[in-house]
Structures are given as C-alpha cells and as structure tokens.
Design a protein around this motif. Structure first.
Motif, PDB file in Angstrom:
ATOM      1  N   ASP A   1     -47.702  -3.859 -22.310  1.00 58.69           N
ATOM      2  CA  ASP A   1     -47.970  -5.209 -21.819  1.00 58.69           C
ATOM      3  C   ASP A   1     -46.756  -5.995 -21.347  1.00 58.69           C
ATOM      4  N   GLY A   2     -45.584  -5.683 -21.865  1.00 56.74           N
ATOM      5  CA  GLY A   2     -44.425  -6.487 -21.494  1.00 56.74           C
ATOM      6  C   GLY A   2     -43.124  -5.851 -21.922  1.00 56.74           C
ATOM      7  N   LEU A   3     -42.035  -6.539 -21.631  1.00 54.16           N
ATOM      8  CA  LEU A   3     -40.708  -6.021 -21.934  1.00 54.16           C
ATOM      9  C   LEU A   3     -40.504  -5.806 -23.430  1.00 54.16           C
ATOM     10  N   ALA A   4     -41.134  -6.622 -24.258  1.00 53.20           N
ATOM     11  CA  ALA A   4     -40.984  -6.473 -25.708  1.00 53.20           C
ATOM     12  C   ALA A   4     -41.438  -5.098 -26.170  1.00 53.20           C
ATOM     13  N   ASP A   5     -42.384  -4.482 -25.455  1.00 52.38           N
ATOM     14  CA  ASP A   5     -42.867  -3.153 -25.813  1.00 52.38           C
ATOM     15  C   ASP A   5     -41.820  -2.065 -25.564  1.00 52.38           C
ATOM     16  N   PHE A   6     -40.797  -2.383 -24.780  1.00 54.05           N
ATOM     17  CA  PHE A   6     -39.712  -1.429 -24.547  1.00 54.05           C
ATOM     18  C   PHE A   6     -38.747  -1.366 -25.725  1.00 54.05           C
ATOM     19  N   ALA A   7     -38.978  -2.160 -26.753  1.00 56.77           N
ATOM     20  CA  ALA A   7     -38.112  -2.144 -27.936  1.00 56.77           C
ATOM     21  C   ALA A   7     -38.081  -0.757 -28.569  1.00 56.77           C
ATOM     22  N   ARG A   8     -39.128   0.029 -28.385  1.00 59.99           N
ATOM     23  CA  ARG A   8     -39.160   1.379 -28.973  1.00 59.99           C
ATOM     24  C   ARG A   8     -38.668   2.458 -28.013  1.00 59.99           C
ATOM     25  N   ALA A   9     -38.167   2.063 -26.853  1.00 60.18           N
ATOM     26  CA  ALA A   9     -37.643   3.026 -25.883  1.00 60.18           C
ATOM     27  C   ALA A   9     -36.186   3.365 -26.195  1.00 60.18           C
ATOM     28  N   ASP A  10     -35.825   4.597 -25.915  1.00 62.70           N
ATOM     29  CA  ASP A  10     -34.430   5.024 -26.039  1.00 62.70           C
ATOM     30  C   ASP A  10     -33.657   4.690 -24.769  1.00 62.70           C
ATOM     31  N   ALA A  11     -34.368   4.625 -23.653  1.00 66.64           N
ATOM     32  CA  ALA A  11     -33.777   4.259 -22.366  1.00 66.64           C
ATOM     33  C   ALA A  11     -34.869   3.620 -21.521  1.00 66.64           C
ATOM     34  N   VAL A  12     -34.464   2.685 -20.677  1.00 62.00           N
ATOM     35  CA  VAL A  12     -35.394   2.027 -19.761  1.00 62.00           C
ATOM     36  C   VAL A  12     -34.841   2.185 -18.354  1.00 62.00           C
ATOM     37  N   ILE A  13     -35.718   2.574 -17.422  1.00 61.81           N
ATOM     38  CA  ILE A  13     -35.342   2.704 -16.018  1.00 61.81           C
ATOM     39  C   ILE A  13     -36.108   1.646 -15.237  1.00 61.81           C
ATOM     40  N   GLU A  14     -35.357   0.798 -14.570  1.00 65.55           N
ATOM     41  CA  GLU A  14     -35.938  -0.294 -13.777  1.00 65.55           C
ATOM     42  C   GLU A  14     -36.164   0.179 -12.352  1.00 65.55           C
ATOM     43  N   ALA A  15     -37.370  -0.070 -11.828  1.00 65.24           N
ATOM     44  CA  ALA A  15     -37.722   0.304 -10.459  1.00 65.24           C
ATOM     45  C   ALA A  15     -38.560  -0.824  -9.862  1.00 65.24           C
ATOM     46  N   ILE A  16     -37.960  -2.007  -9.757  1.00 64.41           N
ATOM     47  CA  ILE A  16     -38.677  -3.180  -9.250  1.00 64.41           C
ATOM     48  C   ILE A  16     -38.159  -3.552  -7.863  1.00 64.41           C
ATOM     49  N   ILE A  17     -38.606  -4.675  -7.388  1.00 65.86           N
ATOM     50  CA  ILE A  17     -38.239  -5.198  -6.070  1.00 65.86           C
ATOM     51  C   ILE A  17     -36.715  -5.238  -5.896  1.00 65.86           C
ATOM     52  N   GLU A  18     -36.269  -4.968  -4.681  1.00 65.54           N
ATOM     53  CA  GLU A  18     -34.831  -4.975  -4.381  1.00 65.54           C
ATOM     54  C   GLU A  18     -34.381  -6.409  -4.097  1.00 65.54           C
ATOM     55  N   ASN A  19     -34.233  -7.169  -5.177  1.00 64.73           N
ATOM     56  CA  ASN A  19     -33.767  -8.558  -5.113  1.00 64.73           C
ATOM     57  C   ASN A  19     -32.753  -8.710  -6.238  1.00 64.73           C
ATOM     58  N   LEU A  20     -31.504  -8.972  -5.898  1.00 62.47           N
ATOM     59  CA  LEU A  20     -30.429  -8.985  -6.887  1.00 62.47           C
ATOM     60  C   LEU A  20     -30.655 -10.008  -7.992  1.00 62.47           C
ATOM     61  N   GLU A  21     -31.051 -11.212  -7.638  1.00 65.23           N
ATOM     62  CA  GLU A  21     -31.262 -12.247  -8.667  1.00 65.23           C
ATOM     63  C   GLU A  21     -32.362 -11.848  -9.648  1.00 65.23           C
ATOM     64  N   ILE A  22     -33.439 -11.299  -9.120  1.00 64.81           N
ATOM     65  CA  ILE A  22     -34.543 -10.874  -9.991  1.00 64.81           C
ATOM     66  C   ILE A  22     -34.076  -9.734 -10.891  1.00 64.81           C
ATOM     67  N   LYS A  23     -33.358  -8.759 -10.328  1.00 70.33           N
ATOM     68  CA  LYS A  23     -32.853  -7.650 -11.140  1.00 70.33           C
ATOM     69  C   LYS A  23     -31.902  -8.157 -12.225  1.00 70.33           C
ATOM     70  N   GLN A  24     -31.017  -9.072 -11.885  1.00 71.61           N
ATOM     71  CA  GLN A  24     -30.091  -9.609 -12.889  1.00 71.61           C
ATOM     72  C   GLN A  24     -30.852 -10.276 -14.031  1.00 71.61           C
ATOM     73  N   GLN A  25     -31.863 -11.049 -13.699  1.00 75.73           N
ATOM     74  CA  GLN A  25     -32.656 -11.709 -14.738  1.00 75.73           C
ATOM     75  C   GLN A  25     -33.411 -10.687 -15.590  1.00 75.73           C
ATOM     76  N   VAL A  26     -33.984  -9.687 -14.930  1.00 76.90           N
ATOM     77  CA  VAL A  26     -34.724  -8.651 -15.655  1.00 76.90           C
ATOM     78  C   VAL A  26     -33.796  -7.887 -16.595  1.00 76.90           C
ATOM     79  N   PHE A  27     -32.594  -7.586 -16.152  1.00 75.04           N
ATOM     80  CA  PHE A  27     -31.653  -6.885 -17.025  1.00 75.04           C
ATOM     81  C   PHE A  27     -31.254  -7.743 -18.211  1.00 75.04           C
TER      82      PHE A  27
END
Length: 186
Positions: A81-107
């Motif tokens: 459902d959301g980023l909080a669910d990635f707490a159990r991931a060993d690694a996360v790969i981001e593949a979202i829109i190519e917008n630097l500001e959005i990527k920076q916020q997501v990271f």
C-alpha cells in the motif's frame, strides 16, 4: 560482503509499476526474491501484477519456465500500500517519473520508511544518482540500477556508483542484478 546478496533470502521493493517497474518486479520475482510492488496511482500495481502473471503464464506456454517456477514467482510478488511497507525490504529500486524534484522527495521519504541497512537504487537514465540522493542523510547506501526496456528480455543492467556509494552497496547491487538473471556492468 553479506552472503545474503548472493544466495540468501532477500526482499526487493519496487517503487513504480509502469513498464520499467513491472519488468523489474518480474525479474526480481523470477530471480527467487520476495518482491514488494507499489505505485502511487491507485490500481496501477494491481494492473502490473496481472500483466506479470500473464507474462509468466506465457513463459510457461512457450516452454521458457515450468508451471511450478511460474507459480513460485507469482507467489513471491506482493502488492503493497505504501512506502512504509518497504520497511521489510533489503533493497528498494525506484522506477518512477523522470522528475528530479519528485525523485529527491521520494528518496527522502524512502530513507525515513526503510531500515538503516536497506539499500536504495534508482532506475534513472536521466539524472546523476548524486543529484537524486542530494537531500538524503545516508548517501552511502544509494546507487543506480539502470535496466533496459523490456526488462525481462534485455539482459544488461548498469550498476551505477555515486561518489558516496560504498563498495559494499555497489557489490550488493551487482549481486541483485545477477540474481535477476541480468548481466551487471558498472
């Protein structure tokens, strides 16, 4: 280097369920890794999972994998459902829109959501990894894993080191790429 990256049980988070994200999720699941898939667009991850299931079934029909392998891969794919669910991931790969500001916020948001040991990679081909990670506290665990479209067919993955990426993180990204059946190139 922790041997879990080579042959241990690991979970990969994939953020973004578009063409690239669903391809990355498919090769992660077929590579034997638990795969968490999320997209901010309601229903997009579910559609991606349906597509992946169809591609796995097609692989069985074409003799590229057994029905058991396809079912196992389907069982490793989970919509979250959301980023909080990635707490159990060993690694996360981001593949979202190519917008630097959005990527920076997501990271930044990912850094808050995941554990301190979780690696974070971007699939970007447009921005420097250092620019994406600029607002993050711990840049040492951030790198790039640039896949090519269509991911399940294109065997190459570029593993990208940013100035702060540790050797251990780079090695882990390389092992993840190999487990996905890709040929990692730094």
């Amino acid at each position: 280097m922790n041997s879990k990256w080579q042959d241990g049980e690991i979970t990969i988070g994939v953020l973004g369920a578009g063409v690239m994200g669903r391809g990355i999720a498919q090769v992660a699941a077929t590579g034997g890794m638990g795969t968490l898939l999320h997209d901010s667009v309601p229903g997009a991850a579910d559609k991606a999972a349906e597509f992946i299931h169809g591609m796995l079934d097609r692989g069985v029909a074409r003799g590229r994998m057994s029905a058991e392998e396809a079912e196992a891969a389907k069982g490793r794919l989970e919509i979250v459902d959301g980023l909080a669910d990635f707490a159990r991931a060993d690694a996360v790969i981001e593949a979202i829109i190519e917008n630097l500001e959005i990527k920076q916020q997501v990271f930044q948001d990912l850094e808050e959501a995941v554990g301190e040991e979780t690696l974070i990679a971007s699939n970007t081909s447009s921005f420097r990894i250092a620019a994406i990670a600029a607002r993050c506290r711990d840049k040492s665990r951030i790198g790039g894993m640039h896949f090519f479209n269509p991911v399940p067919l294109m065997k190459l993955v570029e593993v990208v080191r940013a100035p702060s990426t540790t050797e251990a993180a780079l090695e882990a990204f390389t092992h993840i790429g190999r487990r996905m059946g890709r040929i990692p190139v730094e």
